[in-house]
Design an enzyme around this catalytic site. Structure first.
Site, PDB file in Angstrom:
ATOM      1  N   CYS A 128       0.872  -1.185   0.000  1.00  0.00           N
ATOM      2  CA  CYS A 128       0.000   0.000   0.000  1.00  0.00           C
ATOM      3  C   CYS A 128       0.904   1.228   0.000  1.00  0.00           C
ATOM      4  CB  CYS A 128      -0.928   0.031   1.215  1.00  0.00           C
ATOM      5  SG  CYS A 128      -1.752   1.641   1.371  1.00  0.00           S
ATOM      6  N   CYS A 131       0.313   3.642   3.033  1.00  0.00           N
ATOM      7  CA  CYS A 131       0.903   3.231   4.322  1.00  0.00           C
ATOM      8  C   CYS A 131       2.407   3.098   4.205  1.00  0.00           C
ATOM      9  CB  CYS A 131       0.437   1.845   4.746  1.00  0.00           C
ATOM     10  SG  CYS A 131      -1.278   1.661   5.079  1.00  0.00           S
ATOM     11  N   CYS A 145      -6.231  -2.436   1.192  1.00  0.00           N
ATOM     12  CA  CYS A 145      -5.429  -2.062   2.367  1.00  0.00           C
ATOM     13  C   CYS A 145      -6.351  -1.924   3.583  1.00  0.00           C
ATOM     14  CB  CYS A 145      -4.719  -0.735   2.097  1.00  0.00           C
ATOM     15  SG  CYS A 145      -4.219   0.098   3.603  1.00  0.00           S
ATOM     16  N   HIS A 148      -6.373   2.053   4.583  1.00  0.00           N
ATOM     17  CA  HIS A 148      -6.898   3.049   3.647  1.00  0.00           C
ATOM     18  C   HIS A 148      -8.054   2.547   2.785  1.00  0.00           C
ATOM     19  CE1 HIS A 148      -2.854   4.608   4.615  1.00  0.00           C
ATOM     20  NE2 HIS A 148      -3.530   5.736   4.655  1.00  0.00           N
ATOM     21  N   LYS A 302     -14.983   8.698  10.570  1.00  0.00           N
ATOM     22  CA  LYS A 302     -13.540   8.832  10.526  1.00  0.00           C
ATOM     23  C   LYS A 302     -13.182  10.162   9.845  1.00  0.00           C
ATOM     24  CE  LYS A 302      -9.474   6.371   9.224  1.00  0.00           C
ATOM     25  NZ  LYS A 302      -8.757   5.674   8.250  1.00  0.00           N
ATOM     26  N   LYS A 305      -9.768  13.100   4.158  1.00  0.00           N
ATOM     27  CA  LYS A 305      -9.685  14.161   3.150  1.00  0.00           C
ATOM     28  C   LYS A 305     -10.972  14.230   2.358  1.00  0.00           C
ATOM     29  CE  LYS A 305      -5.077  15.394   1.800  1.00  0.00           C
ATOM     30  NZ  LYS A 305      -3.911  14.646   1.427  1.00  0.00           N
TER      31      LYS A 305
END
Ligand code: MSP
Length: 496
Positions: A128, A131, A145, A148, A302, A305
């Site tokens: 990933c 990460c 992942c 993510h 959570k 972005k």
């Protein structure tokens, strides 16, 4: 020279995003412990900083048409400014692009190649890029992942490996022999089970990433960003491979082993497995505690972005005062558990715990004292029953802060605040003063001494409020002009 300083760290924050409330949380926690210890006269070294290498930083810099270092400088400045604004008193801010850190990382890597703990091989695996981490098929969530939830890439490349597998048994023994090492307990068992299920060697270099520290003896490889960043805990503390700088030697001896690494739960494995194994390979003693705290969500979601729901801590601090934010984060949720941030709960706690409970208590006591005690420095009265009842809490609060149980410390402090408010309600000093002035004075002095205790207890959490309280409590009758009906400023003005 031997260790004489309490050494606490936060993770090094990536410079691919501006600081938000999650970053502030860990850093504030370290600040609370540090302030508490310093206030008791202990020596403290509190280190935080930024993690600046790796492909994510390279990509975002490219996107913004600047060099990675230029980008890192910009975001690093934002972190430094945020810590200043949040009244965080760190002793050292380390950047992984610092020349000293880079040089030590290079030397450590070479040393581990020499001992055989790092060796060259071929890596093929699921990677990933966000990460900067390889995953086993079994670790993926629906093929993506696990952090993510994005597609992983199949990568095959020449790579240096760290012999993590060699340290499996030693790690398990260390966990067993040092029950406080992994904390909280609940999260420790996940780590122990993971290690017991078998460790594989890990890839610690990249040929595809140019923004990183080149391997000295094989510069087409750059050092894996996690290997680089974890080493900050010793490079910032003065560790040197060639022990040729006596100042640094002295510093390292006074600090190491670290007393506490504070990290978020998502990076616990790196800190609880890989980091101790690297130290074992280097023959350096392990830190005393690695503590993983939970995550903040915002209104149940959570922060991300795409949702654009990052909370900028300064927005809260600007509206409600910095200390209110510092208080809320550690009162609302026990440190270690996940928590949810909402403006409603923030405002509710502000009005109930701060404006009402502490703020009112303080203004009632000071105003009554100004009226009945005159300008005398309030000495401890003969009958100080309330003070005698509350002062033993000091030892309990100390223990709780030392154990990172901030919520328990704050609960105890606010129980004392409630008790004092109730005492005032029942004793009614404004009525008592009409019939027995001496008893009223004695009662008020007792409450002043209790408020002095409270001002000390809240200091690490709310340093500005504590200072403000201490000023009034220390000199009793503070006047800034000669008018008779001067009003005490509210510690926490009520919000509509
Ligand atoms: N650079 C690595 C750490 C290397 S340490 C040698 C990293 N950086 S990060 O910028 O992603 O910061 C991660 C840390 O920020 C978490 O471990 C945690 O301390 C804090 N938080 C980030 N978001 C958070 C929440 N939503 N809630 C609570 N803390 C979180 O990982």
């Amino acid at each position: 020279m031997s260790k004489d300083t309490f050494y606490i760290t936060t993770p090094l924050y990536y410079v691919n995003a501006s600081p938000h409330i999650g970053h502030a949380y860990t850093t504030l926690a370290a600040d609370i412990v540090s302030r508490h210890k310093r206030a008791k006269g202990e020596k403290v070294f509190f280190q935080t900083g930024t993690d600046e290498h790796g492909s994510n930083i390279e990509k975002i810099a490219l996107l913004n048409k600047v060099e990675p270092k230029q980008w890192a400088d910009k975001v690093c400045y934002e972190f430094k400014k945020m810590w200043l604004d949040l009244n965080i008193m760190h002793d050292y801010f380390i950047r992984t692009t610092d020349a000293n850190h880079e040089e030590q990382v290079r030397l450590i890597f070479e040393q581990l190649i020499k001992t055989g703990d790092i060796y060259l091989g071929i890596y093929e695996g699921l990677y990933c890029p966000m990460c900067e981490n390889f995953y086993d098929e079994s670790e993926l969530t629906n093929g993506d992942c696990p952090v993510h939830k994005k597609q992983v890439e199949n990568v095959k490349e020449e790579s240096f490996f760290f012999k993590l597998s060699k340290y499996e048994n030693r790690l398990i023994k260390h966990y067993e022999n040092n029950p406080g090492f992994l904390s909280p307990k609940r999260r420790a068992s996940e780590i122990v089970n993971f290690v017991k299920s078998g460790l594989k060697d890990i890839s610690v270099s990249r040929t595809k990433v140019s923004w990183g520290i080149p391997v000295k003896s094989n510069p087409k490889h750059t050092i894996y960003v996690w290997f680089d960043a974890l080493l900050n805990y010793i490079t910032g503390a003065g560790y040197q491979v060639e022990k040729n700088d006596p100042e640094k030697l002295k510093k390292f001896e006074s600090l190491w082993p670290a007393d506490a690494h504070l990290v978020g739960k998502e990076i616990y494995r790196f800190h609880a497995i890989i980091w101790p194994a690297i130290l074992m390979a280097m023959d350096i003693p392990l830190p005393k505690k690695i503590f993983a705290h939970g995550w903040w969500t915002v209104n149940g979601e959570k922060m991300s972005k795409s949702k654009g729901n990052f909370i900028n801590p300064m927005d809260m601090a600007d509206e409600y005062g910095l200390d209110s934010l510092r208080y809320f984060l550690f009162r609302e949720v026990p440190f270690g558990q996940d928590g949810d941030f909402s403006f409603e709960s923030f405002k509710q706690r502000y009005n109930a715990d701060l404006a009402n409970d502490l703020g009112n208590l303080f203004s009632r006591v000071i105003n009554l004292s100004n009226k009945h005690l005159g300008k005398d420095m309030p000495e401890k009265p003969e009958n100080s029953a309330l003070f005698a009842k509350l002062s033993p809490n000091t030892a309990y609060i100390d223990e709780k802060i030392n154990n990172l149980q901030f919520g328990d410390a704050l609960n105890t402090i606010w129980e004392a605040v409630s008790l004092l408010n109730k005492e005032i309600d029942t004793q009614k000093p404004w009525q008592m003063a009409k019939t027995d002035l001496e008893k009223t004075k004695s009662f008020l002095k007792d409450t002043i001494w209790c408020l002095r205790l409270i001002a000390g207890w809240i200091y690490p959490f709310m340093p500005n409020t504590s200072a403000q309280m201490q000023m009034y409590l220390g000199i009793g009758n503070v006047k800034t002009d000669n008018s008779d009906n001067q009003k005490l400023p509210a510690l926490f003005p009520r919000k509509k």
